[in-house]
Motif scaffolding. Structure first.
Motif, short mmCIF file in Angstrom:
data_model
loop_
_atom_site.label_atom_id
_atom_site.label_comp_id
_atom_site.label_asym_id
_atom_site.label_seq_id
_atom_site.Cartn_x
_atom_site.Cartn_y
_atom_site.Cartn_z
N ASN A 182 3.63 4.23 3.13
CA ASN A 182 2.91 2.87 4.18
C ASN A 182 2.46 1.58 3.14
N TYR A 183 2.01 1.02 3.01
CA TYR A 183 1.85 -0.62 2.19
C TYR A 183 0.42 -1.27 2.66
N THR A 184 -0.31 -0.65 2.05
CA THR A 184 -1.52 -1.38 1.68
C THR A 184 -1.41 -3.02 0.84
N LEU A 185 -1.92 -4.33 1.76
CA LEU A 185 -2.18 -5.32 1.99
C LEU A 185 -2.89 -5.99 1.60
N ARG A 186 -4.06 -6.74 0.43
CA ARG A 186 -5.78 -7.21 0.42
C ARG A 186 -5.17 -8.53 0.24
N GLY A 187 -5.86 -9.37 1.94
CA GLY A 187 -5.71 -10.88 1.79
C GLY A 187 -5.25 -11.60 2.89
#
Length: 187
Positions: free
Chosen positions: A7-12
């Protein structure tokens, strides 16, 4: 059998902006939590690191945000790449040589606690460093990669939606605690 997920965690960026960036892919996007959103991508669940690398880089460049791409392979390997503005900034492998039958077991390689903390606005650099360095061969090390991922998510202050979860699990209704199917956005 252990966990298998990516999975991918994106901030913003908002979930809506991420959905737009994922157009044409089969994926699911979580609601924002503490400024971060988690993406579960179907193709990435095959654990092809080239696919993971390309998607993480593209999302980071297009959305101009940090992206933490993670892979857990059979709870034996915790691997990640951190992208900043589309560029690989950090990479980590908890079990280098795992797929090489000739390789001797070795300590984790890569991982920059400072870069991770800076990317996600966390201050526990020493704690993150400790999480990254513990070997599964140490008495107080991690028996399962998902445990390392959970500790890292806690230390970085990122959503637990990604811990133990990938596209396959989520699409079968195996949702992480705190995530409701009605709040997921399907792409």
């Amino acid at each position: 059998m252990g966990n298998f997920y990516t999975n991918y965690t994106l901030r913003g960026p908002s979930p809506q902006a991420i959905v737009a960036a994922l157009a044409g892919r089969s994926a699911m996007v979580t609601p924002a939590q503490d400024g971060c959103v988690v993406v579960f991508d179907e193709e990435s669940d095959e654990q092809d690191t080239e696919v993971i690398t390309l998607l993480a880089s593209r999302l980071s460049a297009e959305l101009r945000c940090p992206v933490l791409a993670v892979l857990n392979h059979d709870d034996d390997i915790f691997w990640y790449q951190l992208y900043l503005s589309g560029e690989l900034a950090d990479e980590y492998d908890s079990s280098p040589g795992y797929f090489d039958p000739e390789a001797e077991p070795s300590a984790p390689v890569g991982g920059d606690a400072q870069k991770l903390c800076d990317a996600f606005g966390a201050s526990g650099i020493a704690e993150v460093e400790s999480i990254l360095r513990k070997s599964s061969f140490d008495e107080d090390g991690y028996a399962f990669a998902v445990e390392r991922h959970e500790d890292l998510a806690r230390a970085l202050g990122i959503p637990f939606f990604g811990v133990g979860a990938g596209f396959g699990y989520v699409s079968r209704g195996e949702l992480p605690e705190g995530l409701d199917e009605d709040t997921l956005i399907k792409v």
